[in-house]
Motif scaffolding. Sequence first.
Motif, short mmCIF file in Angstrom:
data_model
loop_
_atom_site.label_atom_id
_atom_site.label_comp_id
_atom_site.label_asym_id
_atom_site.label_seq_id
_atom_site.Cartn_x
_atom_site.Cartn_y
_atom_site.Cartn_z
N ARG A 208 0.84 -1.19 0.00
CA ARG A 208 0.00 0.00 0.00
C ARG A 208 0.88 1.25 0.00
O ARG A 208 1.88 1.31 0.72
CB ARG A 208 -0.91 0.03 1.22
CG ARG A 208 -1.76 -1.22 1.41
CD ARG A 208 -2.76 -1.04 2.55
NE ARG A 208 -2.11 -0.58 3.78
CZ ARG A 208 -1.57 -1.38 4.69
NH1 ARG A 208 -1.56 -2.70 4.48
NH2 ARG A 208 -1.04 -0.89 5.79
N GLU A 209 0.48 2.24 -0.78
CA GLU A 209 1.27 3.47 -0.82
C GLU A 209 1.11 4.26 0.47
O GLU A 209 -0.01 4.53 0.91
CB GLU A 209 0.84 4.33 -2.01
CG GLU A 209 1.64 5.63 -2.14
CD GLU A 209 1.26 6.46 -3.34
OE1 GLU A 209 0.86 7.62 -3.15
OE2 GLU A 209 1.35 5.93 -4.48
N LEU A 210 2.24 4.63 1.08
CA LEU A 210 2.24 5.49 2.26
C LEU A 210 2.49 6.94 1.89
O LEU A 210 1.90 7.85 2.48
CB LEU A 210 3.32 5.05 3.26
CG LEU A 210 3.21 3.66 3.87
CD1 LEU A 210 4.34 3.44 4.85
CD2 LEU A 210 1.87 3.48 4.56
N LEU A 211 3.38 7.15 0.94
CA LEU A 211 3.79 8.52 0.60
C LEU A 211 4.38 8.51 -0.80
O LEU A 211 5.08 7.57 -1.19
CB LEU A 211 4.82 9.03 1.61
CG LEU A 211 5.33 10.45 1.44
CD1 LEU A 211 5.50 11.12 2.81
CD2 LEU A 211 6.68 10.45 0.73
N ARG A 212 4.06 9.58 -1.55
CA ARG A 212 4.66 9.79 -2.87
C ARG A 212 5.45 11.08 -2.82
O ARG A 212 4.94 12.10 -2.34
CB ARG A 212 3.59 9.86 -3.95
CG ARG A 212 4.15 10.00 -5.34
CD ARG A 212 3.08 9.83 -6.38
NE ARG A 212 2.50 8.49 -6.34
CZ ARG A 212 1.92 7.89 -7.38
NH1 ARG A 212 1.88 8.51 -8.54
NH2 ARG A 212 1.39 6.69 -7.26
#
Length: 326
Positions: A208-212
């Motif tokens: 899962r993406e936490l930060l971009r």
Amino acid sequence: MIRASIPARFGAGLLAACVAASCTQAPAGAAAAVSPERTDPPVSALPASIVRALGTDERVLDCAQGTRNGVSQFQSDWVETQRADLNDDGRADWIVHGRHDCLRDGDDAYWWAYADEPAGQRLVLSAVAAQDLSVADTRTNGFRDLRARDGAGEEVVRYDGSKYARPADEFASASATQVDTVAGRLEIVELPRADHGQEAFQVTLAGRELLRAGGGGKFPDYPVPRILQRYPQGIAPFDEVIVFQQDMRGNACAGGPLWILGLRRDGTHAISKPIDFCGGKAPQLSATREQLTIVLPGGPLNRGEGEVPAETWRYRGGEVMRMPAP
């Protein structure tokens, strides 16, 4: 738990060069030989193998008082010695710290530990700078954990299977892009560049993406997220904490903003607000189970003129707060 405290300063008097095989007993007043379970007789002479190793340590050889005519001047009374059974094998191991100025850095001393084994003494802790070092009751990979304390706080040093490593040592490489955490695998992924050509990176946890970061995300001027330090023992209320620093290509800043990821075993997480930074010197981190202290050293700008003021930040309860200047 035992504690091996050291006075703040020692003199730097020199004696004649020590012959390894004939080094005499440790200085008067040295701590008694102890282990977490038993008290041994007072420490006597250092083993010749340890004397040889310390006598050729870079801190001795690079010190103005450490050599004379190319010969090491190290002596056994340049260090103070304690004994502790670190791996519960019934043999008292060796913990030594510097007394001589060549083996000190201000109020900190350098510390070494050697496992006492049938084949001889094996180096397991190398030149950790701390005001004191204590042996904990907890174990990692069969060896007692060590607690290193300096003026900024305390951190746990654990045995990695071959040696003791500080938390920062586990991710000394800035290219580390994957790590297994208590909440799943964490990855740093470089994304394809869009038409504008800006770099973009994604930090994911268990897919899962936490930060971009970078183009289309946070920190556009500092697109590259790097793991600066990891605390697998956790900082309350989290089971594990990871400190990130954003970076940029080139050398206008030696590292940019910092942010902190708190992880729990149930997979939940929290990201702190960022700490703005464009550094010259590297941030200094020290942690206890309750809080993390981050010192941003002051000094000249990496480019141009002027000075960067020093700052101290505290991470506690999942929040970061700048501390008032003393």
